[in-house]
Design a protein around this motif. Structure first.
Motif, PDB file in Angstrom:
ATOM      1  N   THR A   1     -24.679  39.526  -1.704  1.00  0.00           N
ATOM      2  CA  THR A   1     -23.858  39.611  -2.911  1.00  0.00           C
ATOM      3  C   THR A   1     -24.739  39.398  -4.137  1.00  0.00           C
ATOM      4  OG1 THR A   1     -21.891  38.725  -4.013  1.00  0.00           O
ATOM      5  CG2 THR A   1     -23.302  37.150  -2.900  1.00  0.00           C
ATOM      6  N   LYS A   2     -24.205  39.784  -5.281  1.00  0.00           N
ATOM      7  CA  LYS A   2     -24.879  39.519  -6.556  1.00  0.00           C
ATOM      8  C   LYS A   2     -24.391  38.162  -7.043  1.00  0.00           C
ATOM      9  CE  LYS A   2     -22.881  40.873 -10.083  1.00  0.00           C
ATOM     10  NZ  LYS A   2     -22.121  41.709 -11.006  1.00  0.00           N
ATOM     11  N   SER A   3     -25.323  37.239  -7.299  1.00  0.00           N
ATOM     12  CA  SER A   3     -24.931  35.909  -7.754  1.00  0.00           C
ATOM     13  C   SER A   3     -25.152  35.699  -9.239  1.00  0.00           C
ATOM     14  CB  SER A   3     -25.688  34.836  -6.961  1.00  0.00           C
ATOM     15  OG  SER A   3     -27.088  34.955  -7.162  1.00  0.00           O
ATOM     16  N   GLY A   4     -25.812  36.626  -9.900  1.00  0.00           N
ATOM     17  CA  GLY A   4     -26.024  36.504 -11.341  1.00  0.00           C
ATOM     18  C   GLY A   4     -26.800  37.682 -11.878  1.00  0.00           C
ATOM     19  N   GLN A   5     -26.728  37.862 -13.198  1.00  0.00           N
ATOM     20  CA  GLN A   5     -27.503  38.911 -13.849  1.00  0.00           C
ATOM     21  C   GLN A   5     -27.593  38.627 -15.334  1.00  0.00           C
ATOM     22  OE1 GLN A   5     -23.926  39.200 -13.807  1.00  0.00           O
ATOM     23  NE2 GLN A   5     -23.827  41.288 -13.045  1.00  0.00           N
ATOM     24  N   ASP A   6     -28.615  39.182 -15.968  1.00  0.00           N
ATOM     25  CA  ASP A   6     -28.707  39.192 -17.422  1.00  0.00           C
ATOM     26  C   ASP A   6     -29.223  40.563 -17.835  1.00  0.00           C
ATOM     27  OD1 ASP A   6     -31.461  39.144 -16.972  1.00  0.00           O
ATOM     28  OD2 ASP A   6     -31.641  36.999 -17.374  1.00  0.00           O
ATOM     29  N   GLU A   7     -29.741  40.681 -19.044  1.00  0.00           N
ATOM     30  CA  GLU A   7     -30.142  42.000 -19.537  1.00  0.00           C
ATOM     31  C   GLU A   7     -31.328  42.588 -18.787  1.00  0.00           C
ATOM     32  OE1 GLU A   7     -30.764  42.041 -23.724  1.00  0.00           O
ATOM     33  OE2 GLU A   7     -28.732  41.393 -24.214  1.00  0.00           O
ATOM     34  N   SER A   8     -32.163  41.744 -18.159  1.00  0.00           N
ATOM     35  CA  SER A   8     -33.384  42.263 -17.536  1.00  0.00           C
ATOM     36  C   SER A   8     -33.561  41.838 -16.085  1.00  0.00           C
ATOM     37  CB  SER A   8     -34.609  41.805 -18.339  1.00  0.00           C
ATOM     38  OG  SER A   8     -34.704  40.392 -18.330  1.00  0.00           O
ATOM     39  N   SER A   9     -32.562  41.189 -15.489  1.00  0.00           N
ATOM     40  CA  SER A   9     -32.728  40.742 -14.107  1.00  0.00           C
ATOM     41  C   SER A   9     -31.384  40.699 -13.386  1.00  0.00           C
ATOM     42  CB  SER A   9     -33.389  39.361 -14.058  1.00  0.00           C
ATOM     43  OG  SER A   9     -32.502  38.363 -14.528  1.00  0.00           O
ATOM     44  N   ILE A  10     -31.479  40.781 -12.046  1.00  0.00           N
ATOM     45  CA  ILE A  10     -30.313  40.634 -11.166  1.00  0.00           C
ATOM     46  C   ILE A  10     -30.709  39.670 -10.059  1.00  0.00           C
ATOM     47  CG2 ILE A  10     -28.807  41.796  -9.490  1.00  0.00           C
ATOM     48  CD1 ILE A  10     -29.066  44.337 -11.167  1.00  0.00           C
ATOM     49  N   THR A  11     -29.876  38.682  -9.792  1.00  0.00           N
ATOM     50  CA  THR A  11     -30.129  37.725  -8.718  1.00  0.00           C
ATOM     51  C   THR A  11     -29.211  38.037  -7.545  1.00  0.00           C
ATOM     52  OG1 THR A  11     -30.820  35.996 -10.258  1.00  0.00           O
ATOM     53  CG2 THR A  11     -30.122  35.291  -8.064  1.00  0.00           C
ATOM     54  N   LEU A  12     -29.831  38.229  -6.362  1.00  0.00           N
ATOM     55  CA  LEU A  12     -29.096  38.516  -5.134  1.00  0.00           C
ATOM     56  C   LEU A  12     -29.110  37.295  -4.223  1.00  0.00           C
ATOM     57  CD1 LEU A  12     -30.527  42.071  -4.365  1.00  0.00           C
ATOM     58  CD2 LEU A  12     -28.446  41.501  -5.625  1.00  0.00           C
ATOM     59  N   GLN A  13     -28.112  37.230  -3.351  1.00  0.00           N
ATOM     60  CA  GLN A  13     -27.986  36.108  -2.426  1.00  0.00           C
ATOM     61  C   GLN A  13     -27.438  36.613  -1.100  1.00  0.00           C
ATOM     62  OE1 GLN A  13     -26.225  32.403  -4.018  1.00  0.00           O
ATOM     63  NE2 GLN A  13     -24.792  32.480  -2.301  1.00  0.00           N
ATOM     64  N   TRP A  14     -27.957  36.062   0.009  1.00  0.00           N
ATOM     65  CA  TRP A  14     -27.444  36.406   1.340  1.00  0.00           C
ATOM     66  C   TRP A  14     -27.717  35.245   2.297  1.00  0.00           C
ATOM     67  CZ3 TRP A  14     -31.670  38.675  -0.964  1.00  0.00           C
ATOM     68  CH2 TRP A  14     -32.905  38.493  -0.352  1.00  0.00           C
ATOM     69  N   ASN A  15     -27.068  35.303   3.454  1.00  0.00           N
ATOM     70  CA  ASN A  15     -27.198  34.223   4.431  1.00  0.00           C
ATOM     71  C   ASN A  15     -28.512  34.344   5.202  1.00  0.00           C
ATOM     72  OD1 ASN A  15     -24.662  33.409   3.652  1.00  0.00           O
ATOM     73  ND2 ASN A  15     -23.626  34.395   5.368  1.00  0.00           N
TER      74      ASN A  15
END
Length: 374
Positions: free
Chosen positions: A162-176
């Motif tokens: 899943t996507k756990s966060g984002q801003d204008e220049s980055s995306i943070t992904l998360q998984w088990n």
């Protein structure tokens, strides 16, 4: 071969493949032993043994025996998934079968018809696990020495991507996390990033940076065990769009305020927030600034407006301004400007507003340029 000795004066003749071998009676007691060499692997031979006394032969006895088949050739794994491994090896002939040994079990495999390699799939295996297989070639119930192979099943896909966060220049992904021996490869934009299984429990978190604002990205995540990848899972996520630039009030009267701002992109919409309400404003088709008039306002009242850029339901951080309804007071400024480059009225207004704000312009003043010929 081996047989019982008769006495010290009785010799032997061994006949096979159209040849005869004279074998002298050995000294001492015990059986007679004779080795026939230079034979073909995995082949059946018929031997006839004669006892011989003073050039007179016995009627003879016959015995059939087979050589051991040659070792497995090109024994390898050709494919695998989460619950199976497909093995492959070279066939010898139609009379040589096989025994596959693994996990304490044996499986008999007949020689297939036709040419080409032998293929066999081992099923009901555990994902992300190493197995050792032993293959025997079998001819006339005689096995060769063996061929061994280690192979692994594909790991299972990561869960909870899943996507756990984002801003204008980055995306943070998360998984088990799967386990300590299963790593990951993240694939996007034609690039691959290796991500080692983290220590401890809890989810795996990875941030992709240096991205473009207001852009959609597709990610593929593969679990990796001993260089074998899972089938992969996919996720689409977007970065936060940029805030609109040049946001200000351009006109107002007793009951209306007209707001304007620069267009961000062809697919960037807006949400205007004020007085506890939100208004959706679609991206305009034309080039140039966006204008929107807020009506039914109260005279002589201060309002706070917050404008968000919106891309695929993801909002920018927002930019806020203060503006007030009239009555308006109008004053004129007679300015002589030297322009280093050609500017539109809209661009000139933006530049002058910024200049006046830097010089403590009251926050509710708006500016409109009226050009006149000298």
């Amino acid at each position: 071969m081996q047989w019982n000795k008769i006495n010290n004066i009785t010799n032997f003749v061994l006949q096979f493949n159209g040849t005869e071998k004279f074998i002298r009676a050995p000294a001492g007691n015990g059986p007679v032993t004779y080795t026939v060499s230079s034979l073909t692997a995995g082949n059946k031979y018929t031997f006839t043994l004669f006892s011989m006394f003073e050039n007179v032969r016995s009627s003879g006895v016959q015995y059939e025996a087979a050589t051991v088949p040659k070792n497995a050739e090109d024994f390898r794994s050709s494919n695998q998934d989460e619950s199976s491994i497909t093995l492959q090896w070279n066939k010898i002939n139609n009379s040589t079968s096989f025994v596959l040994q693994f996990n304490g079990t044996e499986t008999n495999i007949s020689a297939p018809d036709g040419d080409g390699p032998v293929t066999y799939t081992v099923t009901s295996l555990t994902a992300g696990t190493r197995y050792t297989f032993t293959l025997f070639y079998v001819f006339e119930n005689i096995r060769n020495s063996q061929g061994q192979l280690s192979a692994v099943t594909a790991p299972r896909n990561a869960e909870g991507l899943t996507k756990s966060g984002q801003d204008e220049s980055s995306i943070t992904l998360q998984w088990n996390k799967i386990n300590n021996s299963t790593n990951f490869v993240l694939q996007f934009n034609g690039r691959e990033t290796f991500i080692r299984a983290p220590d401890g429990d809890g989810p795996v978190i990875h941030t992709i940076s240096s991205l473009a604002a207001g852009t959609r990205y597709s990610f593929s995540l593969f679990s990796v065990f001993e260089n074998v990848r899972s089938s992969g899972v996919q996720l689409t996520a977007v970065t936060v769009p940029e805030n609109a630039k040049g946001f200000r009030a351009s006109e107002q009267d007793d009951s209306r305020i007209t707001l304007r701002w620069n267009k961000v992109g062809s697919n960037i919409n807006f949400v205007l927030q004020f007085n506890g309400t939100e208004t959706f404003i679609g991206a305009p088709d034309v080039y140039g600034p966006v204008t929107y008039t807020v009506t039914s306002l109260t005279p002589r009242t201060n309002y706070t407006f917050t404008l968000f850029s919106v891309f695929e339901n993801v909002r920018s951080s927002g930019v806020s301004i203060f503006a007030a309804t009239g009555p308006n007071y109008v004053f004129g400024l007679d300015l002589k400007l030297e322009l280093l480059e050609q500017m539109t009225k809209s661009e000139m207004e933006d530049a002058l507003i910024e200049l006046l704000r830097e010089n403590n312009l009251p926050p509710h003043i708006t500016l409109k340029i009226i050009s006149s010929k000298p």
